[in-house]
Write an enzyme that holds these catalytic residues in place. Structure first.
Site, PDB file in Angstrom:
ATOM      1  N   LYS A 229      40.071  20.894   2.039  1.00 16.09           N
ATOM      2  CA  LYS A 229      41.321  20.609   1.349  1.00 16.09           C
ATOM      3  C   LYS A 229      41.147  19.265   0.636  1.00 16.09           C
ATOM      4  CE  LYS A 229      46.152  19.415   2.414  1.00 16.09           C
ATOM      5  NZ  LYS A 229      47.219  19.462   3.451  1.00 16.09           N
TER       6      LYS A 229
ATOM      7  N   GLU B 105      50.788  28.544   4.807  1.00 16.27           N
ATOM      8  CA  GLU B 105      50.493  27.367   5.628  1.00 16.27           C
ATOM      9  C   GLU B 105      51.796  26.770   6.157  1.00 16.27           C
ATOM     10  OE1 GLU B 105      49.110  22.746   5.020  1.00 16.27           O
ATOM     11  OE2 GLU B 105      48.284  24.261   3.637  1.00 16.27           O
TER      12      GLU B 105
ATOM     13  N   ARG C  27      55.244  19.780  10.979  1.00 17.20           N
ATOM     14  CA  ARG C  27      56.077  18.605  10.722  1.00 17.20           C
ATOM     15  C   ARG C  27      57.454  18.715  11.361  1.00 17.20           C
ATOM     16  NH1 ARG C  27      55.032  17.999   4.193  1.00 17.20           N
ATOM     17  NH2 ARG C  27      52.750  18.187   4.245  1.00 17.20           N
TER      18      ARG C  27
END
Length: 219
Positions: free
Chosen positions: A135, A47, A51
């Site tokens: 999640k 993943e 960011r």
């Protein structure tokens, strides 16, 4: 080498490995060797979080240059990002939370997705919309294993990838739960190892993470 995850929205990223590395790529040149180290260590699902300015390019590079990697995009928070990362080669999507607009975009992407939840109401809302895999974030701050254990009886159809504050010591406790398919974490990517481009160390830590199972303990 063929990717272990079919390009189908019905495939599950929860079943690829016990741990999904959560990766922040600051330097684009690190993306490919880092991903190769993780795959060599037995963690194919990677993943890459959105960011940093190079995150989308990192996803593209990993998708094109790392056989065996199933690269996904994390911290997906807008419908526009969904299209951008899938075009770049993302094979799954992860969000810290969800809205109806974001969920619609993720559902229409054609790849597996894990919308983020931290409350029972959010879990029920997703189940109502036909989404059973999620999640759980931020896992430790939102109640940890005790919270997920409490959800298992009334909502057994929901499956989770807990992420947030999980390390090698606590991961087996999560993996022991019937409603947890895998956990997300970044402990196999210590900052000093990445900064020093110590990919052998990253591979070794990834291999240890890939060997985690319910009831295992860290050493």
């Amino acid at each position: 080498m063929t990717s272990p995850l079919p390009s189908s929205s019905s495939a599950s990223v929860l079943d690829l490995a016990p741990v999904v590395p959560v990766v922040v790529v600051d330097d684009l040149s690190d993306a490919v060797p880092l991903a190769r180290a993780l795959v060599a260590g037995g963690l194919p699902a990677i993943e890459v979080t959105l960011r940093t300015p190079v995150a989308v390019d990192a996803i593209r590079a990993i998708a094109e240059e790392v056989p065996g990697a199933v690269v996904g995009a994390g911290t997906v928070i807008t419908p526009e990002q969904v299209g951008e990362v899938v075009t770049a080669g993302a094979r799954f999507l992860v969000s810290p939370g969800w809205t109806d607009a974001l969920l619609e975009a993720m559902r229409g992407s054609g790849v597996p997705f894990l919308p983020g939840v931290s409350t029972t109401s959010e879990v029920v809302a997703l189940l109502e919309r036909g989404v059973p895999e999620m999640k759980f974030f931020p896992a430790e701050a939102a109640g940890g294993t005790a919270y997920l254990k409490a959800l298992a009886a009334p909502l057994p159809q929901a499956r989770f990838c807990p992420t947030g504050g999980i390390g090698p010591a606590s991961a087996p406790e999560y993996l022991a739960l019937p409603n947890v398919g895998c956990v997300g974490g970044s402990w196999m990517l210590p900052k000093d190892a990445v900064a020093g481009r110590d990919w052998a160390r990253v591979e070794a830590l990834a291999r240890a993470a890939a060997g985690l199972s319910a009831g295992a303990t860290s050493r």
